[in-house]
Design an enzyme around this catalytic site. Structure first.
Site, PDB file in Angstrom:
ATOM      1  CG  HIS A  88      47.520  59.625  28.975  1.00 49.36           C
ATOM      2  ND1 HIS A  88      48.541  60.456  28.565  1.00 49.36           N
ATOM      3  CD2 HIS A  88      48.108  58.596  29.639  1.00 49.36           C
ATOM      4  CE1 HIS A  88      49.701  59.944  28.978  1.00 49.36           C
ATOM      5  NE2 HIS A  88      49.464  58.812  29.632  1.00 49.36           N
ATOM      6  CG  HIS A 117      52.186  56.009  26.719  1.00 48.45           C
ATOM      7  ND1 HIS A 117      52.435  54.915  27.515  1.00 48.45           N
ATOM      8  CD2 HIS A 117      51.628  56.941  27.533  1.00 48.45           C
ATOM      9  CE1 HIS A 117      52.039  55.175  28.755  1.00 48.45           C
ATOM     10  NE2 HIS A 117      51.536  56.396  28.786  1.00 48.45           N
ATOM     11  CE1 TYR A 151      39.713  71.793  10.210  1.00 44.39           C
ATOM     12  CE2 TYR A 151      41.301  72.042   8.420  1.00 44.39           C
ATOM     13  CZ  TYR A 151      39.990  72.060   8.883  1.00 44.39           C
ATOM     14  OH  TYR A 151      38.972  72.369   8.031  1.00 44.39           O
TER      15      TYR A 151
END
Ligand SMILES: [Zn+2]
Length: 213
Positions: A92, A94, A119
């Site tokens: 995860h 930002h 892709y």
């Protein structure tokens, strides 16, 4: 890979993401599934300076077994693992371009980045957008649970992507493919881009057996 090698691998991946500007400050977290629980990067830790011995080890009830306190975003990872038995790792971030797209209005919530490249289709597929929730809101976990069975990756609005893979390398590569495609999407705004059509996507699904992933 045994637990000690996985711990080293998490730290290497974190450093690589940090060195390339994909994770800044203490943002971003990485997790890996183990036979007896899972590992997650600690809260307030820079991905560039992780210590393998201090990674948080958790059980599936959410208890800390060893290491430093886990990221406050642990529940995002847990929600994804609960719905995806084949997920061995989750990243995860930002990261700038994915986060920028997550702030745009007028996105298709079922498919928020078009299939610009093969892709992207192969590593991410259809990317759903999860509406904005404040940090730590448990409803965000529920929203992920509702989509994760059918999607290996989701984009959190005004926040960033959560991407799973069968192992850490796969999750990392998929996250990077998403970030690069988000960059292309932003570069191409106003240029009338031609995305792959339904026939081209179907060919990829069949040749690369994408439905079985
Ligand atoms: Zn976050």
């Amino acid at each position: 890979m045994n637990e000690s090698a996985l711990r080293e691998h998490i730290c290497e991946c974190g450093r690589s993401l940090y060195d390339r500007g994909l994770a800044t400050g203490s943002s971003g977290n990485i997790s890996v599934r183990l036979d007896d629980g899972w590992l997650l990067t600690p809260t307030n830790a820079s991905l560039g300076h992780l210590d393998p011995a201090r990674l948080a080890k958790l059980d599936w009830q959410g208890n800390l077994v060893s290491g430093d306190a886990p990221s406050k975003e642990a529940f995002l990872h847990r929600a994804m693992y609960e719905e995806r038995n084949g997920a061995g790792a989750i990243v995860h971030l930002h990261s700038t371009h994915s986060a920028a797209v997550s702030c745009m209005s007028g996105l298709d919530a079922c498919d928020c980045i078009p299939p610009l490249t093969a892709y992207f289709v192969m590593k991410i597929g259809k990317l759903p957008l999860i509406p904005y929730h404040r940090p730590g809101d448990p409803k965000l976990g529920d929203a992920i649970r509702g989509l994760a069975a059918k999607h290996s990756a989701v984009l959190l609005a005004n926040h960033g992507p959560v991407v799973s893979g069968k192992n850490l390398e796969a999750a990392l590569y998929a996250t990077e493919e998403l970030e690069e495609t988000a960059k292309l999407f932003l570069l191409l705004r106003g240029h009338n881009p031609r995305a792959l059509n339904a026939e081209q996507i179907e060919e990829l699904r069949q040749v690369f057996k994408l439905d079985q992933q």
